[in-house]
Structures are given as C-alpha cells and as structure tokens.
Design an enzyme around this catalytic site. Structure first.
Site, PDB file in Angstrom:
ATOM      1  CG  ASP A  40     -27.751  49.272 -27.701  1.00  0.00           C
ATOM      2  OD1 ASP A  40     -26.862  49.002 -28.493  1.00  0.00           O
ATOM      3  OD2 ASP A  40     -28.942  49.642 -28.209  1.00  0.00           O
ATOM      4  CG  ASP A  62     -40.840  46.814 -23.769  1.00  0.00           C
ATOM      5  OD1 ASP A  62     -39.674  46.983 -23.607  1.00  0.00           O
ATOM      6  OD2 ASP A  62     -41.543  47.630 -23.730  1.00  0.00           O
TER       7      ASP A  62
HETATM    8  P1  5GP Z   1     -28.088  50.636 -22.739  1.00  0.00           P
HETATM    9  O1  5GP Z   1     -28.098  51.476 -21.714  1.00  0.00           O
HETATM   10  O2  5GP Z   1     -27.169  49.334 -22.843  1.00  0.00           O
HETATM   11  O3  5GP Z   1     -27.891  51.506 -24.234  1.00  0.00           O
HETATM   12  O4  5GP Z   1     -29.533  50.216 -23.269  1.00  0.00           O
HETATM   13  C1  5GP Z   1     -29.998  49.102 -22.483  1.00  0.00           C
HETATM   14  C2  5GP Z   1     -31.616  48.942 -22.561  1.00  0.00           C
HETATM   15  O5  5GP Z   1     -32.124  49.249 -23.813  1.00  0.00           O
HETATM   16  C3  5GP Z   1     -31.962  47.603 -22.243  1.00  0.00           C
HETATM   17  O6  5GP Z   1     -32.026  47.395 -20.850  1.00  0.00           O
HETATM   18  C4  5GP Z   1     -33.297  47.862 -22.967  1.00  0.00           C
HETATM   19  O7  5GP Z   1     -34.380  48.352 -22.151  1.00  0.00           O
HETATM   20  C5  5GP Z   1     -33.165  48.791 -24.317  1.00  0.00           C
HETATM   21  N1  5GP Z   1     -32.848  48.200 -25.401  1.00  0.00           N
HETATM   22  C6  5GP Z   1     -31.655  48.247 -26.040  1.00  0.00           C
HETATM   23  N2  5GP Z   1     -31.769  47.324 -27.234  1.00  0.00           N
HETATM   24  C7  5GP Z   1     -32.875  46.810 -27.319  1.00  0.00           C
HETATM   25  C8  5GP Z   1     -33.811  45.896 -28.132  1.00  0.00           C
HETATM   26  O8  5GP Z   1     -33.027  45.368 -29.038  1.00  0.00           O
HETATM   27  N3  5GP Z   1     -34.982  45.527 -27.731  1.00  0.00           N
HETATM   28  C9  5GP Z   1     -35.489  45.994 -26.471  1.00  0.00           C
HETATM   29  N4  5GP Z   1     -36.716  45.504 -26.678  1.00  0.00           N
HETATM   30  N5  5GP Z   1     -34.956  46.817 -25.734  1.00  0.00           N
HETATM   31  C10 5GP Z   1     -33.655  47.164 -26.140  1.00  0.00           C
END
Ligand code: 5GP
Length: 191
Positions: free
Chosen positions: A102, A158
């Site tokens: 994300d 989840d």
């Molecule tokens: P980042 O550090 O890239 O912002 O976050 C990644 C983490 O956020 C992922 O490993 C996941 O745990 C959570 N995450 C981000 N977007 C989603 C989503 O659409 N659905 C779910 N279930 N988790 C998400």
C-alpha cells in the site's frame, strides 16, 4: 461470508493462473541460485503456499512477523520484528513474499533490514500492488496483480482476522467495518 463482499476482483482460477506465471518467472530467474523465500505473516501464507509450489527449484521457506510505523517524516519509519527468521541470510538470495503493498513503508524497511544483514540479493514478490501514490519507494520484482485502492480481503488477507480463508480476493463492504467500528472491541486488519 459472501454476503460481506461487495464484489469479487480475482476469482480462484484467475489467481491460480497468475501465481503460476509468477512462479515460472521466478524459476527462470533463480536458476543455480540459493533461494530463500521469506513470507511475511500472516497475510502472505496462502500466496506463499501456492507460489512455493509453482517454483521448480529447491527453495527454502522461512517466515517473519513485522510491523511498521512512520516516524513523523514521509521518508522514514521504524520496523518492529515480532518474529525473526530462523536462518541467517548472509550471502543468500532472498525473496520477500508479501500479500499487499500500500504505502510501501513495511516492505521498504524490511528489504533494507535484510540487505543490512548481508543478503546477496533482496527482491520482493507481492500478490497485490495497490494503485495509489506510494509514499515509500519499493521495487516489486514480481507482482501478481495491480489492484484499485479499496479494502480487500480473501486469499490470506483479513479484516479483524476474518476472511483469510476466502478462495478469492474481494472488496469488503464498507458497512462491515463501519458496523464493527461501533463495537468497543473492534480490531483492525491483523497483517
Ligand atoms: P504498507 O506498509 O504498504 O502501507 O502496508 C501494507 C500492509 O497493510 C499489508 O501487509 C496489509 O497487512 C495491510 N493492508 C494494506 N491494504 C490492505 C487491504 O486492502 N486489505 C487488507 N486486508 N490489508 C491491507
């Protein structure tokens, strides 16, 4: 559970086909290399299980549990390791297997951490790459799907520890998390 899903983005057959393609590329790219797959728990467990079986090489598999938070500036953050690897990565070719990227913060910090341990190479295989402006640059060498900016569940992902066992990836109905937000024990996504 289906009633909580607004729409199915990728069904089981489509996921199977894409994971097979990614596995085939990894097999080709890591010929004669000592490959260590590092699954980031919990979200990657289904993807990793299928991906590992689509790689025709003698890979080793290990897992980490990590979390990250920003440090007030856009470009840095802190990585917390709740479960570390059980093997050293020095001199090894590491492929981090993650469910979704994300902001990119978690993956960028984790890749940096593994590089600092002396891995021969560190690359990323991700199931889903959100089409959002990324605040932290992370190079995903292997990416199964580019997905819209919505809250996705299923195939390992989840909401409040539920929906990981859905065989497809779908958009969760907003009313599910809006309803839970009213409850005192409502919990967020558990990684
Ligand atoms: P980042 O550090 O890239 O912002 O976050 C990644 C983490 O956020 C992922 O490993 C996941 O745990 C959570 N995450 C981000 N977007 C989603 C989503 O659409 N659905 C779910 N279930 N988790 C998400």
């Amino acid at each position: 559970m289906r009633q909580d899903i607004e729409s199915i983005l990728y069904d089981a057959e489509c996921i199977h086909d894409r994971v097979l393609q990614v596995g085939t590329r990894i097999t080709r790219d890591y010929q004669d290399k000592d490959l260590l797959l590092v699954g980031v728990l919990k979200g990657s467990f289904v993807f990793l299980a299928d991906l590992a079986r689509s790689i025709d090489l003698p890979v080793e598999v290990d897992f980490m549990v990590v979390s990250s938070y920003g440090s007030g500036t856009e470009s840095s953050g802190v990585l917390t390791i709740a479960k570390d690897l059980s093997v050293p990565v020095e001199g090894r070719h590491v492929l981090i297997v993650e469910d979704i990227v994300d902001s990119g913060l978690t993956l960028s910090l984790l890749a940096e951490d593994l590089r600092s341990r002396g891995a021969a190479s560190v690359q990323v295989a991700v199931l889903l790459e959100k089409d959002v402006p990324r605040s932290h640059q992370v190079e995903c060498a292997y990416s199964a799907f580019h997905c819209p900016d919505a809250f996705l569940v299923g195939y390992g992902l989840d909401y409040a520890e539920r929906y990981r066992n859905l065989p497809y990836i779908g958009i969760l109905k907003p009313e599910v998390y809006e309803d839970r937000a009213q409850c005192p024990d409502a919990r967020q996504s558990g990684r």
